[in-house]
Scaffold this motif. Sequence first.
Motif, PDB file in Angstrom:
ATOM      1  N   GLY A   1       0.754  -1.310  -0.034  1.00  0.00           N
ATOM      2  CA  GLY A   1       0.110  -0.037   0.119  1.00  0.00           C
ATOM      3  C   GLY A   1       0.905   1.372   0.021  1.00  0.00           C
ATOM      4  N   ALA A   2       1.983   1.295  -0.549  1.00  0.00           N
ATOM      5  CA  ALA A   2       3.013   2.251  -0.528  1.00  0.00           C
ATOM      6  C   ALA A   2       2.491   3.642  -1.151  1.00  0.00           C
ATOM      7  CB  ALA A   2       4.198   1.906  -1.141  1.00  0.00           C
ATOM      8  N   LEU A   3       1.553   3.479  -2.200  1.00  0.00           N
ATOM      9  CA  LEU A   3       0.846   4.472  -3.065  1.00  0.00           C
ATOM     10  C   LEU A   3      -0.403   4.943  -2.677  1.00  0.00           C
ATOM     11  CD1 LEU A   3       1.617   3.197  -6.762  1.00  0.00           C
ATOM     12  CD2 LEU A   3       3.032   4.812  -5.274  1.00  0.00           C
ATOM     13  N   GLY A   4      -0.923   4.349  -1.342  1.00  0.00           N
ATOM     14  CA  GLY A   4      -2.063   5.014  -0.656  1.00  0.00           C
ATOM     15  C   GLY A   4      -3.244   4.073  -1.141  1.00  0.00           C
ATOM     16  N   PRO A   5      -4.365   4.455  -0.420  1.00  0.00           N
ATOM     17  CA  PRO A   5      -5.718   3.643  -0.797  1.00  0.00           C
ATOM     18  C   PRO A   5      -6.058   3.658  -2.244  1.00  0.00           C
ATOM     19  CG  PRO A   5      -6.219   5.644   0.441  1.00  0.00           C
ATOM     20  CD  PRO A   5      -4.597   5.529   0.357  1.00  0.00           C
ATOM     21  N   LEU A   6      -6.993   2.522  -2.363  1.00  0.00           N
ATOM     22  CA  LEU A   6      -7.557   2.926  -3.701  1.00  0.00           C
ATOM     23  C   LEU A   6      -9.091   3.126  -3.673  1.00  0.00           C
ATOM     24  CD1 LEU A   6      -6.312  -0.779  -5.345  1.00  0.00           C
ATOM     25  CD2 LEU A   6      -5.561   1.730  -5.912  1.00  0.00           C
ATOM     26  N   ARG A   7      -9.690   2.905  -2.471  1.00  0.00           N
ATOM     27  CA  ARG A   7     -11.241   3.320  -2.488  1.00  0.00           C
ATOM     28  C   ARG A   7     -11.547   4.712  -2.233  1.00  0.00           C
ATOM     29  NH1 ARG A   7     -13.983  -1.069   1.833  1.00  0.00           N
ATOM     30  NH2 ARG A   7     -13.637  -2.754   0.495  1.00  0.00           N
ATOM     31  N   THR A   8     -12.513   5.363  -2.657  1.00  0.00           N
ATOM     32  CA  THR A   8     -12.953   6.534  -2.714  1.00  0.00           C
ATOM     33  C   THR A   8     -14.282   7.107  -2.178  1.00  0.00           C
ATOM     34  OG1 THR A   8     -13.198   8.629  -4.141  1.00  0.00           O
ATOM     35  CG2 THR A   8     -13.661   6.468  -5.064  1.00  0.00           C
ATOM     36  N   GLN A   9     -14.519   7.962  -1.380  1.00  0.00           N
ATOM     37  CA  GLN A   9     -15.598   8.341  -0.831  1.00  0.00           C
ATOM     38  C   GLN A   9     -16.377   9.226  -1.902  1.00  0.00           C
ATOM     39  OE1 GLN A   9     -16.746   7.181   1.965  1.00  0.00           O
ATOM     40  NE2 GLN A   9     -14.964   5.856   2.106  1.00  0.00           N
ATOM     41  N   ARG A  10     -15.837   9.574  -3.005  1.00  0.00           N
ATOM     42  CA  ARG A  10     -16.640  10.435  -4.011  1.00  0.00           C
ATOM     43  C   ARG A  10     -16.285   9.698  -5.406  1.00  0.00           C
ATOM     44  NH1 ARG A  10     -14.293  16.150  -3.152  1.00  0.00           N
ATOM     45  NH2 ARG A  10     -16.100  16.732  -4.358  1.00  0.00           N
ATOM     46  N   PRO A  11     -16.831   8.783  -5.564  1.00  0.00           N
ATOM     47  CA  PRO A  11     -16.581   8.222  -6.919  1.00  0.00           C
ATOM     48  C   PRO A  11     -17.123   9.030  -8.166  1.00  0.00           C
ATOM     49  CG  PRO A  11     -18.540   6.959  -5.873  1.00  0.00           C
ATOM     50  CD  PRO A  11     -17.799   8.055  -4.801  1.00  0.00           C
ATOM     51  N   GLY A  12     -18.331   9.797  -7.891  1.00  0.00           N
ATOM     52  CA  GLY A  12     -18.973  10.587  -9.085  1.00  0.00           C
ATOM     53  C   GLY A  12     -17.851  11.806  -9.355  1.00  0.00           C
ATOM     54  N   ALA A  13     -17.183  12.272  -8.501  1.00  0.00           N
ATOM     55  CA  ALA A  13     -16.096  13.096  -8.699  1.00  0.00           C
ATOM     56  C   ALA A  13     -15.077  12.695  -9.255  1.00  0.00           C
ATOM     57  CB  ALA A  13     -15.810  14.120  -7.356  1.00  0.00           C
ATOM     58  N   GLN A  14     -14.493  11.543  -8.994  1.00  0.00           N
ATOM     59  CA  GLN A  14     -13.339  10.978  -9.642  1.00  0.00           C
ATOM     60  C   GLN A  14     -13.709  10.736 -11.033  1.00  0.00           C
ATOM     61  OE1 GLN A  14     -10.243  10.554  -8.273  1.00  0.00           O
ATOM     62  NE2 GLN A  14     -10.547  10.505  -6.036  1.00  0.00           N
ATOM     63  N   LEU A  15     -14.769  10.216 -11.204  1.00  0.00           N
ATOM     64  CA  LEU A  15     -15.282   9.832 -12.663  1.00  0.00           C
ATOM     65  C   LEU A  15     -15.308  11.009 -13.636  1.00  0.00           C
ATOM     66  CD1 LEU A  15     -17.879   7.219 -12.197  1.00  0.00           C
ATOM     67  CD2 LEU A  15     -15.667   6.582 -12.926  1.00  0.00           C
ATOM     68  N   LEU A  16     -15.896  12.159 -12.750  1.00  0.00           N
ATOM     69  CA  LEU A  16     -15.825  13.282 -13.511  1.00  0.00           C
ATOM     70  C   LEU A  16     -14.467  13.952 -14.117  1.00  0.00           C
ATOM     71  CD1 LEU A  16     -17.890  15.565 -14.666  1.00  0.00           C
ATOM     72  CD2 LEU A  16     -17.700  16.795 -12.391  1.00  0.00           C
ATOM     73  N   ARG A  17     -13.426  13.793 -13.021  1.00  0.00           N
ATOM     74  CA  ARG A  17     -12.207  14.075 -13.390  1.00  0.00           C
ATOM     75  C   ARG A  17     -11.519  13.351 -14.190  1.00  0.00           C
ATOM     76  NH1 ARG A  17      -7.805  14.411  -8.488  1.00  0.00           N
ATOM     77  NH2 ARG A  17      -8.305  12.257  -8.058  1.00  0.00           N
ATOM     78  N   ALA A  18     -11.801  12.087 -14.381  1.00  0.00           N
ATOM     79  CA  ALA A  18     -11.358  11.179 -15.269  1.00  0.00           C
ATOM     80  C   ALA A  18     -11.905  11.374 -16.628  1.00  0.00           C
ATOM     81  CB  ALA A  18     -11.885   9.572 -15.034  1.00  0.00           C
ATOM     82  N   GLY A  19     -13.296  11.996 -16.806  1.00  0.00           N
ATOM     83  CA  GLY A  19     -13.723  12.355 -18.299  1.00  0.00           C
ATOM     84  C   GLY A  19     -12.952  13.571 -18.817  1.00  0.00           C
ATOM     85  N   PHE A  20     -12.785  14.542 -17.852  1.00  0.00           N
ATOM     86  CA  PHE A  20     -12.223  15.772 -18.362  1.00  0.00           C
ATOM     87  C   PHE A  20     -10.534  15.688 -18.682  1.00  0.00           C
ATOM     88  CE2 PHE A  20     -15.567  18.191 -16.089  1.00  0.00           C
ATOM     89  CZ  PHE A  20     -15.970  18.731 -17.042  1.00  0.00           C
ATOM     90  N   MET A  21      -9.786  14.496 -17.994  1.00  0.00           N
ATOM     91  CA  MET A  21      -8.668  14.173 -18.482  1.00  0.00           C
ATOM     92  C   MET A  21      -8.604  13.494 -19.753  1.00  0.00           C
ATOM     93  SD  MET A  21      -7.236  12.678 -14.922  1.00  0.00           S
ATOM     94  CE  MET A  21      -5.431  12.048 -15.524  1.00  0.00           C
TER      95      MET A  21
END
Length: 282
Positions: free
Chosen positions: A54-74
């Motif tokens: 787990g050196a790179l940190g956790p995988l889970r998110t409490q805000r999946p909608g915001a994460q997906l929105l960022r992915a789309g804009f990327m």
Amino acid sequence: MRGPLLLLSALGLFAVLDANSKLLSGGYHVSQVLAFRYAVLLLLLAVVGLLRGGALGPLRTQRPGAQLLRAGFMVGSGGGFFMSLRHLPLAEGYLVYFTAPFMLLALFRLLLKEPVPASAWGWCAVGFTGVLLALWPGLSAGGAWVAYGWGLVGAFCHAMVLVMNRSLRDEPGMARLILWSAAPTLPLLLPWAWAEWSTPPFGDALALAANGVLAGGATIALAAAFRHASAPRLAPLEFTALVFAVIADVTVWGVWPSAWVWAGAAVVSFAGVMAQRRGRAA
């Protein structure tokens, strides 16, 4: 100075990424280039996860909608700039990119309700003046307006990525950022990439894979920068990307900048330094 230094690191990596993408743009479709990028990112995440836990940190998110929105804009940012730089010189393509700092300040004010001092707008305007000074002689001969349009799409998406980075600053960690930017988009890109597939020779395959490493490093540095500093502090520094574009033109294509470009780069550097002095004083 952590935020500004991280941003400068990200801009340098993005400049190398853009130069590499421009070299690849003549032979490969945008979907194949982006699919390669995200596949490499996920592969690197899996390898590091196996070796370092787990050196790179956790995988889970409490805000999946915001994460997906960022992915789309990327995806929109990478695709827009790829299509723009296919038809424009690197430095000229960056002129369109330099509308992003103005969009960024407006979006931070409208969406995140963060105050934007007049000095930030002012130094952004000075930086953009330097860019116009550097590139105007070439632009006066005319340009590819479709390419400019793609550049504007990329610039808007880039600004929205930065807004989402700031919004998601309570969810740091490289693993989460890479997973949620690459995993949702790769399955959508694969059918399109398969339809447009062109089998690369070994050298091009390495260059396509390098895009993933460069994009990953730049994305992580960019997200970290906006966790440590605000948009008014960082936005004027975006114009220093002109310096990286000039370096790429010289080293990759052997195009030496004119006196106009040197003058513009001096104005851009001055605006960036003064913006940082005002930001630190504030």
